[in-house]
Design a protein around this motif. Structure first.
Motif: not given
Length: 445
Positions: A145-146, A200, A224-227, A249-250, A252, A357
């Motif tokens: 999920y990245k 995000p 960065s963050g949750w899209w 999706r995250y 980073e 990360y």
């Protein structure tokens, strides 16, 4: 007579002026030569609502650019109407399936016209979104999920290359995949699949989405963050037909930071430390990374030919027995015993770099291998000590020479002085005896 001549001249001037103005106006009035629509035809479903047609005159610099819209005689009164000035076409739900002709005429010359064909088709079945099938196919190919925020990103859409799967997720969709080219070969007369996203920083409670892009497009992920994403179905006329559920999706930075010693560190390794002068260990490495990084290090000292750990910056612990060499804050204090004439390194600082990360630093030449830069430091004698030592050595040589000469002199004296003492003593004794004999002789007399 003079008044008559003046009046005549004034009249001539007025006639000339009016002729000039009339001629100039005639030259500026550009006549219309033709009319055309921006496209010749379009299609809509019965009951779909409205569309707008647009016609323009030629040439582009025509004085009168006005256009009047109307339905052709054969299409009038059948459930399709057009606004004469705006070109907005209204399609009634009772309109019959078939073709309708819209006419555009020049306002200046009604004989100059253009025709537009509107094709009405039967209403299509509504697209039904199957959420269960959607998650089955989506999760099957999205184990991770990245996504990397450093590169252009495209959601994994392999399932969209299978027409059967797409038809199961979006029932009644007009979509087809040909051969092995996948969804990149969408046809103009088919429905198209788009993807919408939300960054995000946007409140998920608000229905604020970025511009929809075809699933074949990429976009830059720079935060960065949750899209949040969702699929959007549009027909060939860009009419929205259906949407999927949203998924996340995250983003980073998935790449390792590239690290190396900084120039100041390299210079310090070249120049070395100085006995008695403290050195605060620097963490300003050369780091190529878009996110924040954490730099830690350990310090080792060469003890009897073996590197021995004496300090850990993460725990700030000093190994027992080396408190005089380094402080808990990472300050090295070299001592005279650390000095080596051949500049052999005595202290070794090994760095570890980790980004926000959890990715460890690598060298520029080995981007997949963890890299821990090492700073090796030797210890110099204090400034001026070397010259002083040279002077002491010179004096030692002088003293050795003097001592040597003195020793030679003593040996010479020891060898020569006893002989002189014997000769003198003999001479003294001889004189004493002669005197005694002379005294005895005088007594006998």
């Amino acid at each position: 007579m003079k008044k008559f001549v003046s009046l005549f001249i004034t009249l001539v001037l007025l006639v000339s002026l009016c002729s000039t103005v009339t001629l100039a106006f005639a030259e500026d009035n550009v006549a219309v030569t033709g009319v055309s629509f921006d496209k010749a035809s379009d299609s809509r479903e019965v009951g779909e609502g409205t569309l707008t047609v647009k016609a323009t005159v030629a040439p582009s610099n025509a004085t009168n650019k006005g256009v009047v819209y109307s339905m052709a005689d054969e299409s009038a009164g059948k459930g399709v109407t057009v606004d004469s000035s705006t070109g907005i076409v209204t399609i009634d739900s009772t309109a019959a399936i078939g073709e309708y002709i819209i006419v555009a005429a020049s306002s200046e010359n009604s004989a100059l016209t253009a025709r537009f064909t509107l094709k009405l088709t039967a209403p299509r079945q509504k697209i039904v979104f199957n959420e269960e099938k959607f998650w089955t196919y989506l999760d099957a190919e999205n184990k991770n999920y990245k996504m990397d925020m450093k590169s252009s990103f495209m959601v994994s859409n392999e399932w969209l290359k299978d027409s059967a799967k797409v038809a199961e997720v979006f029932e009644n969709i007009n979509y087809m995949v040909e051969d092995d080219e996948g969804y990149k070969d969408e046809k103009d007369n088919l429905d198209k699949i788009y993807i919408e996203y939300r960054t995000p920083s946007e409140d998920p409670r608000e229905e604020k989405w970025g511009d929809a892009k075809l699933v074949t497009s990429t976009f830059s992920v720079n935060t960065s963050g949750w899209w949040t994403f969702r699929y959007l179905i549009k027909d060939k006329n860009d009419k929205e037909l259906a949407r999927s559920s949203s998924f996340v999706r995250y983003a980073e930075d998935l790449t390792n930071p590239v690290v190396d010693l900084s120039d100041s560190m390299k210079n310090k390794a070249k120049d070395g430390l100085t006995s008695g002068i403290t050195y605060s260990i620097s963490t300003s490495l050369s780091i190529t990374d878009s996110s924040s990084t954490t730099v830690t290090y350990i310090v080792e000292k060469l003890v009897k030919g073996v590197w021995t750990k004496i300090y850990d910056s993460e725990s700030k612990e000093v190994t027992k027995g080396y408190e005089n060499n380094i402080s808990t804050s990472g300050v090295i204090t070299p001592v005279d015993n650390d000095i080596n004439k051949d500049k052999t390194p005595v202290y070794k600082i090994t760095y570890t770099v980790v980004d926000s990360y959890g990715y460890e630093g690598v060298s520029s030449g080995e981007n997949q291998v963890e890299f821990h830069p090492e700073l090796l430091l030797f210890v110099n004698a204090p400034e001026g000590t070397e010259k002083q030592a040279q002077k002491i050595e010179a004096w030692k040589i002088v003293l050795y020479v003097i001592a040597g000469l003195s020793a030679v002199g003593i040996v010479v004296l020891l060898c020569i002085k006893p002989k002189q003492a014997t000769e003198i003593g003999t001479k003294v004794n001889y004189n004493k005896d002669s005197d005694e004999k002379e005294d005895e002789s005088q007594d006998n007399k």
